[in-house]
Design an enzyme around this catalytic site. Structure first.
Site, PDB file in Angstrom:
ATOM      1  N   LYS A  37       0.812  -1.220   0.000  1.00 34.21           N
ATOM      2  CA  LYS A  37       0.000   0.000   0.000  1.00 34.21           C
ATOM      3  C   LYS A  37       0.845   1.269   0.000  1.00 34.21           C
ATOM      4  O   LYS A  37       0.523   2.237  -0.703  1.00 34.21           O
ATOM      5  CB  LYS A  37      -0.957   0.011   1.185  1.00 34.21           C
ATOM      6  CG  LYS A  37      -0.288   0.058   2.542  1.00 34.21           C
ATOM      7  CD  LYS A  37      -1.306   0.057   3.672  1.00 34.21           C
ATOM      8  CE  LYS A  37      -0.612   0.116   5.023  1.00 34.21           C
ATOM      9  NZ  LYS A  37       0.250   1.285   5.185  1.00 34.21           N
ATOM     10  N   THR A  38       1.934   1.282   0.793  1.00 36.60           N
ATOM     11  CA  THR A  38       2.755   2.492   0.836  1.00 36.60           C
ATOM     12  C   THR A  38       3.424   2.726  -0.509  1.00 36.60           C
ATOM     13  O   THR A  38       3.575   3.866  -0.951  1.00 36.60           O
ATOM     14  CB  THR A  38       3.805   2.391   1.958  1.00 36.60           C
ATOM     15  OG1 THR A  38       3.148   2.096   3.194  1.00 36.60           O
ATOM     16  CG2 THR A  38       4.568   3.690   2.106  1.00 36.60           C
ATOM     17  N   ASP A 219      -2.986   7.541   4.197  1.00 37.52           N
ATOM     18  CA  ASP A 219      -2.550   6.177   4.479  1.00 37.52           C
ATOM     19  C   ASP A 219      -3.262   5.674   5.736  1.00 37.52           C
ATOM     20  O   ASP A 219      -3.680   6.454   6.584  1.00 37.52           O
ATOM     21  CB  ASP A 219      -1.031   6.172   4.693  1.00 37.52           C
ATOM     22  CG  ASP A 219      -0.448   4.770   4.677  1.00 37.52           C
ATOM     23  OD1 ASP A 219      -1.150   3.833   4.255  1.00 37.52           O
ATOM     24  OD2 ASP A 219       0.714   4.616   5.086  1.00 37.52           O
ATOM     25  N   GLU A 220      -3.394   4.360   5.868  1.00 34.54           N
ATOM     26  CA  GLU A 220      -4.023   3.730   7.043  1.00 34.54           C
ATOM     27  C   GLU A 220      -5.398   4.339   7.327  1.00 34.54           C
ATOM     28  O   GLU A 220      -5.739   4.674   8.461  1.00 34.54           O
ATOM     29  CB  GLU A 220      -3.121   3.878   8.280  1.00 34.54           C
ATOM     30  CG  GLU A 220      -1.719   3.331   8.114  1.00 34.54           C
ATOM     31  CD  GLU A 220      -1.658   1.810   8.160  1.00 34.54           C
ATOM     32  OE1 GLU A 220      -2.718   1.164   8.168  1.00 34.54           O
ATOM     33  OE2 GLU A 220      -0.533   1.270   8.180  1.00 34.54           O
ATOM     34  N   GLN A 250      -7.892  -4.549   9.249  1.00 31.84           N
ATOM     35  CA  GLN A 250      -6.837  -4.183  10.193  1.00 31.84           C
ATOM     36  C   GLN A 250      -7.221  -2.977  11.034  1.00 31.84           C
ATOM     37  O   GLN A 250      -6.354  -2.293  11.584  1.00 31.84           O
ATOM     38  CB  GLN A 250      -5.523  -3.909   9.442  1.00 31.84           C
ATOM     39  CG  GLN A 250      -4.978  -5.138   8.729  1.00 31.84           C
ATOM     40  CD  GLN A 250      -3.618  -4.875   8.104  1.00 31.84           C
ATOM     41  OE1 GLN A 250      -2.611  -4.773   8.788  1.00 31.84           O
ATOM     42  NE2 GLN A 250      -3.598  -4.762   6.787  1.00 31.84           N
ATOM     43  N   ARG A 609       1.579 -10.773  10.478  1.00 28.14           N
ATOM     44  CA  ARG A 609       2.928 -10.216  10.689  1.00 28.14           C
ATOM     45  C   ARG A 609       3.991 -11.233  10.255  1.00 28.14           C
ATOM     46  O   ARG A 609       5.144 -10.877  10.037  1.00 28.14           O
ATOM     47  CB  ARG A 609       3.175  -9.885  12.166  1.00 28.14           C
ATOM     48  CG  ARG A 609       2.285  -8.833  12.815  1.00 28.14           C
ATOM     49  CD  ARG A 609       2.109  -7.587  12.005  1.00 28.14           C
ATOM     50  NE  ARG A 609       0.930  -7.691  11.154  1.00 28.14           N
ATOM     51  CZ  ARG A 609       0.689  -6.893  10.109  1.00 28.14           C
ATOM     52  NH1 ARG A 609       1.563  -5.973   9.767  1.00 28.14           N
ATOM     53  NH2 ARG A 609      -0.417  -7.030   9.391  1.00 28.14           N
TER      54      ARG A 609
END
Length: 680
Positions: A37-38, A219-220, A250, A609
């Site tokens: 995503k980043t 973002d996020e 998330q 993770r």
């Protein structure tokens, strides 16, 4: 565009490329864990710059200073010098920018200060003392929570839903808290967004800011609150060129105001929005993703997506049932030892748990096996006493009306102004409708003030008074040397050396004071132009919200951290421990009506993770109140898929009856950690 040769869209997959090339209007990028995503955000900004959008017309927002810095570094690598003018900011930093520019409309004087949680608690404790609430032995953080909740909800008074002592105390203190914050020319972190919203309600100011940016990227987005959503809507203006990237699966921060609904109903807030799903995971193996997909699929209200990987199935996910917590810790540490023996780096291994209390037995066992580790979530640099003292002195120089900072340092180092003398001074100031700084300047007129306190007040005013006038003209280049000279005149280092601390602790505290000088030097290199340097530094230090782990400290250490703390990170080898009812899902969620969707998302975050191997462990018995009680495996373990991708096994060890740690064991553990040099 500088660096255009390196700008290659061919390194993106098809959905990533679609998101980067999207033209106008709102865009929701549903980016699953590990889906890049980043990278999409950075490439999209670079593409906008390439296509002629001025850098100053692009705004990228995220949630931590660390994330904003990393975005800046990656953008500079991709776009070169063209990326310098792009605003990459946290929401709170953006709110601060708005308030600095519109401080008059916000009812603030220039030079306002930001109170962090410690400052707020100091104010609440002082208010409790003034109104005799302290006699009830109430917990100040809980009172502060009620005050801040009321302020966030924009209520004029605290609701008396239960009428207990805490609500009554908060009811009494809420107006006093707000009044004192105004008097101190101070705001808190909630105010950065709330007050920014207030000034943006003015039509002229709203229009000015809605026209400031042509392209907005967030973002996020699943972590945004309703207040942050409103800010995005204002800044988007009529063009609505908003690209948000996030994953509803998330969304794990409802307890601090995040609303998963923001991403679930994005199309309702921004009509005609386009939606792109990034479902290729570049982090984890197929078996890990299959297990995580199976768990999260049980949340009914979510955007449908299923992560997949081209990395192959990999090793199966291991579900291990242990005898008790000692056996669980031994299994984890033995397995870690084998991984290290086989060539795994210690920093590639993480032990994740739902609550901090679960870490003790793993710390102890790792220490006994001489395996270095770090517990993420320790005390932040700016929270350390000597650093806070130094910052308080700087705050008083910058704003003598900051009474919380002034009370902190009025007798640091000791100068004869004890609690009784301090109260006489404060009362004298109140009686004359003045503050504590004025009272210190007038100490010789204060009735019954001891001679030592009068001399101490004169000494403090003599030291700080001349610096107050100078603060407005200090340049960034001279800030560090000036502060170092001030600390020397204040004898802060002498106070540390003369303290009763052990030599090793005193040495660390002196090191922290020296680090303050380095912080000021680092700040000087990036200080904003046109603003007094001291005020800018204090605001910047206040904006450092959470501990940010030094990469050097992370090397060659196994990581222990909570599931919440692990979000955004990845490790080749992950142990999720205590995957049991009352831990995960947490007892609080079970007791408060059975809302399990966020707990399931937290489990999903933990599982994703892991890159190569994932272990999920439970214990049959755990100590409670000095006796062993039976535990129930988490319902989330029953949601894992059947088949070769998940292997379940039970340990044969007998339960240890003396599982509960007593005071002697705790003391032994502390000594062991000190001996081995293990850090928190």
């Amino acid at each position: 565009m500088h660096g255009r040769d390196e700008f290659d869209l061919g390194v993106l997959n098809a959905p990533q490329r679609d998101a980067v090339l999207h033209e106008g209007g709102p865009l929701l990028v549903l980016a699953g864990a590990g889906s890049g995503k980043t990278r999409v955000i950075i490439f999209r900004i670079a593409r906008l710059l390439r296509d002629g959008v001025p850098a100053e017309r692009i705004l990228g927002m995220t949630f931590t200073n660390k994330a904003a810095r990393e975005m800046r570094e990656r953008l500079m690598l991709l776009a070169g010098r063209d990326g310098r003018g792009v605003t990459l900011s946290t929401f709170h930093s953006l709110g601060l920018s708005i308030l600095k520019e519109e401080h008059a409309a916000a009812g603030l004087r220039s030079g306002f200060c930001i109170y962090d949680t410690s400052d707020q608690l100091s104010l609440v404790r002082e208010l409790m003392r003034q109104v005799k609430v302290a006699d009830r032995r109430l917990d100040a953080p809980r009172v502060l929570d009620l005050i801040l909740k009321t302020k966030r909800e924009r209520k004029k008074e605290v609701s008396l839903d239960w009428g207990d002592d805490y609500e009554l105390a908060a009811y009494d203190l809420y107006p006093r808290y707000c009044e004192q914050m105004r008097a101190f020319n101070a705001i808190d972190f909630d105010d950065l967004l709330l007050r920014a919203q207030d000034v943006l309600a003015d039509p002229d100011i709203r229009q000015r800011w809605s026209e400031k940016y042509e392209q907005i990227l967030v973002d996020e987005y699943q972590d945004t609150s309703p207040d942050q959503l409103e800010l995005v809507q204002v800044l988007a203006g009529t063009e609505r060129n908003v690209c948000v990237v996030g994953d509803d699966d998330q969304s794990i921060y409802a307890w601090r105001g995040a609303s998963a609904e923001n991403i679930l109903v994005f199309g309702r807030h921004f009509k005609g929005a386009r939606e792109i799903i990034l479902d290729q995971n570049y982090r984890s193996t197929g078996n890990i993703l299959a297990a995580a997909n199976a768990v999260i699929a049980n949340n009914k209200v979510r955007k449908q997506k299923r992560l997949w990987s081209a990395l192959g199935a990999g090793e199966p996910v291991s579900v291990i049932t242990c005898a008790d917590e000692e056996d669980e810790a031994m299994f984890v540490v033995e397995t870690i030892g084998k991984l290290i023996y086989d060539g795994a780096a210690r920093e590639d291994i993480a032990v994740l748990y739902r609550a901090n209390v679960q870490s003790r037995v793993f710390e102890e066992t790792l220490a006994l096996e001489h395996i270095p580790f770090r517990v993420v979530g320790g005390q932040a640099f700016f929270d350390r006493k000597e650093v806070r003292d130094a910052l308080a002195f700087l705050s008083v120089v910058q704003n003598p009306r900051d009474e919380i900072a002034l009370r902190r340092i009025v007798n640091t180092p000791p100068r004869g102004i004890g609690p009784a003398s301090l109260e006489r001074l404060a009362l004298y100031g109140e009686e004359h409708n003045q503050g504590l700084w004025w009272a210190l300047q007038s100490a010789h007129d204060v009735p019954e003030l001891p001679k030592a306190a009068t001399q101490g007040a004169h000494e403090l005013v003599s030291l700080l008074g001349p610096e107050v006038a100078r603060a407005e003209t200090l340049g960034a280049a001279e800030l560090s040397s000036w502060a170092d000279g001030l600390f020397a005149r204040l004898r802060l280092r002498d106070a540390v050396v003369g303290s009763d601390d052990a030599p090793s602790i005193a040495a660390k505290r002196l090191e922290n004071l020296s680090e303050m000088a380095h912080e000021l030097d680092r700040f000087a290199k990036r200080a904003p132009v046109g603003e007094p340097a001291l005020a800018a530094f204090l605001r910047a230090s206040a904006m450092v919200r959470a501990p940010e782990e030094d990469d050097e400290k992370a090397r060659e250490r196994v990581t222990l951290m909570t599931l919440h703390g692990a979000k955004g990170l990845e490790f080749p080898y992950v142990f999720m421990v205590g995957v049991e009812e009352e831990y995960l899902p947490h007892k609080r969620s079970l007791e408060e009506g059975g809302e399990l969707s966020e707990e399931r998302r937290l489990c999903y975050v933990g599982m994703t993770r892991a890159r190569r191997r994932l272990w999920l462990t439970t214990a049959r018995l755990r100590p409670r109140h000095g006796r062993l009680v039976e535990r129930t495996p988490s319902r989330f373990l029953q949601e894992l898929p059947e088949g070769p991708g998940v292997v379940r096994a039970a340990r044969d060890a007998e339960p240890q009856v003396e599982g509960a740690a007593d005071a002697a064991a705790d003391e032994f553990f502390k000594r062991m950690r000190t001996t081995l040099g293990i850090e928190d």
